[in-house]
Write a protein that holds these residues in place. Sequence first.
Motif, short mmCIF file in Angstrom:
data_model
loop_
_atom_site.label_atom_id
_atom_site.label_comp_id
_atom_site.label_asym_id
_atom_site.label_seq_id
_atom_site.Cartn_x
_atom_site.Cartn_y
_atom_site.Cartn_z
N ASP A 97 15.87 31.97 0.37
CA ASP A 97 14.29 32.31 0.37
C ASP A 97 13.88 33.67 0.83
OD1 ASP A 97 13.13 30.32 -0.66
OD2 ASP A 97 13.12 29.06 1.76
N ILE A 134 16.00 36.07 -2.08
CA ILE A 134 13.92 36.41 -3.51
C ILE A 134 13.85 36.80 -2.72
CG2 ILE A 134 13.33 34.34 -4.44
CD1 ILE A 134 16.28 35.22 -5.76
N ALA A 135 13.15 36.81 -1.83
CA ALA A 135 11.82 37.59 -1.82
C ALA A 135 12.54 39.45 -1.71
CB ALA A 135 11.63 37.18 -0.12
N THR A 187 9.40 35.54 -5.59
CA THR A 187 8.94 34.67 -4.90
C THR A 187 8.61 33.61 -6.48
OG1 THR A 187 7.29 35.71 -4.17
CG2 THR A 187 9.62 35.31 -2.51
N ASP A 188 7.73 34.31 -7.40
CA ASP A 188 6.96 34.08 -8.21
C ASP A 188 7.47 32.88 -9.35
OD1 ASP A 188 7.63 36.49 -8.46
OD2 ASP A 188 5.63 36.43 -9.41
N ARG A 214 13.05 29.64 -7.54
CA ARG A 214 13.17 28.06 -6.63
C ARG A 214 14.31 27.49 -6.19
NH1 ARG A 214 12.59 23.09 -7.44
NH2 ARG A 214 12.86 22.60 -10.02
#
Length: 338
Positions: free
Chosen positions: A209, A212-213, A218-219, A222
């Motif tokens: 998380d 990836i941010a 993030t959209d 996953r």
Amino acid sequence: MSGPSTLNDINRLGIAFAEAKVVLAAVELGLFTRLGAGPATRDELCAALGLHPRAARDFLTALTCTGLVHHEDGKYAASPAADTYLDKTKPTYGGAFLERANRMMYPAWENLSGLLRTGEPQLAGREDQAAAFEKMMGNPDHLRNFLRMMDAVSGPLAPELATKFDWSAHRTVLDVGGARGNLLAQVLKAHPHLTGTVFDLPPIEPMFDEHIAGFGLTDRARFAGGDAFTTELPAADVVVTGHVLHDWGPAERTELVRRMARAVNPGGALLIYDMLLEPAPADPWNTLISLNMQLLSPGGSEYTLAECEEYLAAAGLSDVDTVRLGDHDTLVIARKPA
């Protein structure tokens, strides 16, 4: 093929480990990070790094012979390549592989003759594969070091993977064993129409998380946690895995490929990249990495293209192409009928 022709050539080859250890120690001590702040004298480096003056002169001289350090007007400076890849303060830092080589590979290689006699891994205190991963997952510092090493290995391959496979007809991608998403992120950045998932062990999710941010994805990305041997993999148009199969023996590889092939949507593809072995290689790198896997794990090793094709055939995939990826990897592309 020419080889060592004199006793001196043979002796130099036999103590190549000494030159390697000089480089590994420089990374461990943070020498290149210090030089990233600017050239320094020997005394300044001794003070900054806590080096004893008795050995520092020869240590730095040996590094200049490698070309990673330059010495001029009484000051030492990092070479352009060392400054780019071995300074921990730079986003281009790729020394995590060497950090792991220093901690794990170097001690294990001391016992190569033990592997050759027994076929057993040689790193002292090494658990079986599942226990080793479980122990690492329980230690956040060890896990972060491992993920940085994975990034250092996969990072240079990601731009090539983004261009050497035709992604235009696909919409979703799953990276099995994709760690904190470094490779997936670069593929998604190159192809805005894609969305993706990393499947890996659950303790990695918070670091995924965070990573990836940092890419602003993030959209579109996953994480799915689980054990690839027991958890049903999420379906995707393209399933990718790299530097995962070499952790396991042939039976486990066959099972993993079968499970990954089942996750590929009809008309999609399974992509496997690894340092495949050749019958008569000019460069020993992949063979050395294969021996290293055997030193560190009870079943791991690199494998041949023919062996990979056997795993794919057992999974019902037979339309296979290969593409060179980076200096040492081969990308194996197996398509699933629509």
